[in-house]
Design a protein around this motif. Structure first.
Motif, PDB file in Angstrom:
ATOM      1  N   ASN A 173       3.981   5.713  -5.528  1.00  0.00           N
ATOM      2  CA  ASN A 173       3.976   5.777  -6.994  1.00  0.00           C
ATOM      3  C   ASN A 173       3.141   6.946  -7.508  1.00  0.00           C
ATOM      4  O   ASN A 173       3.356   7.410  -8.627  1.00  0.00           O
ATOM      5  N   GLN A 174       2.188   7.427  -6.732  1.00  0.00           N
ATOM      6  CA  GLN A 174       1.334   8.526  -7.156  1.00  0.00           C
ATOM      7  C   GLN A 174       2.022   9.889  -7.049  1.00  0.00           C
ATOM      8  O   GLN A 174       1.572  10.855  -7.646  1.00  0.00           O
ATOM      9  N   LYS A 229       3.902   1.492  -1.199  1.00  0.00           N
ATOM     10  CA  LYS A 229       4.522   1.602  -2.523  1.00  0.00           C
ATOM     11  C   LYS A 229       3.532   2.177  -3.537  1.00  0.00           C
ATOM     12  O   LYS A 229       3.894   3.025  -4.351  1.00  0.00           O
ATOM     13  N   MET A 230       2.292   1.733  -3.481  1.00  0.00           N
ATOM     14  CA  MET A 230       1.280   2.253  -4.396  1.00  0.00           C
ATOM     15  C   MET A 230       1.050   3.749  -4.159  1.00  0.00           C
ATOM     16  O   MET A 230       0.911   4.524  -5.104  1.00  0.00           O
ATOM     17  N   SER A 254       0.828  -1.210   0.000  1.00  0.00           N
ATOM     18  CA  SER A 254       0.000   0.000   0.000  1.00  0.00           C
ATOM     19  C   SER A 254       0.859   1.255   0.000  1.00  0.00           C
ATOM     20  O   SER A 254       0.547   2.232  -0.679  1.00  0.00           O
TER      21      SER A 254
END
Length: 114
Positions: free
Chosen positions: A101-102, A97-98, A95
């Protein structure tokens, strides 16, 4: 408030390590960090996280690290606390990492490294 306390906790822990494992700063960092996590996740979710049977290994190592910190063995305590945090919060890394990434520049670095 929770993120601020977590930030202060990390800052004081880092400062305690830099200043030759100063016991007072490390203990203050732990108190701030634990309070920040509890305020960020909520008291019930924090309790469930620490008492979940799958997380007993991380909980025991983290609390044992706190104990060693208070009985003046800060190096052993910090090592056990870091291990406990990795085990306890290992499920959150996808979560995180996601989310990273944004963020425009940080997302590129995370994708390049991992």
């Amino acid at each position: 408030i929770g993120l601020g306390l977590i930030g202060f906790g990390i800052f004081f822990s880092f400062l305690g390590v830099i200043l030759f494992f100063d016991r007072g700063l490390l203990a203050l960092g732990n108190i701030f960090w634990l309070t920040g996590v509890a305020l960020l996740l909520g008291w019930r979710s924090t309790w469930n996280l620490f008492t979940n049977q799958a997380n007993y290994k991380g909980t025991v190592s983290f609390l044992l690290g706190l104990f060693f910190l208070f009985v003046r063995w800060p190096i052993v305590g910090i090592i056990l606390e870091i291990y406990g945090c990795v085990v306890l919060f290992g499920g959150f890394w996808p979560s995180v990492k996601m989310f990273l990434n944004q963020i425009p520049f940080v997302g590129w670095i995370v994708n390049y490294l991992f």
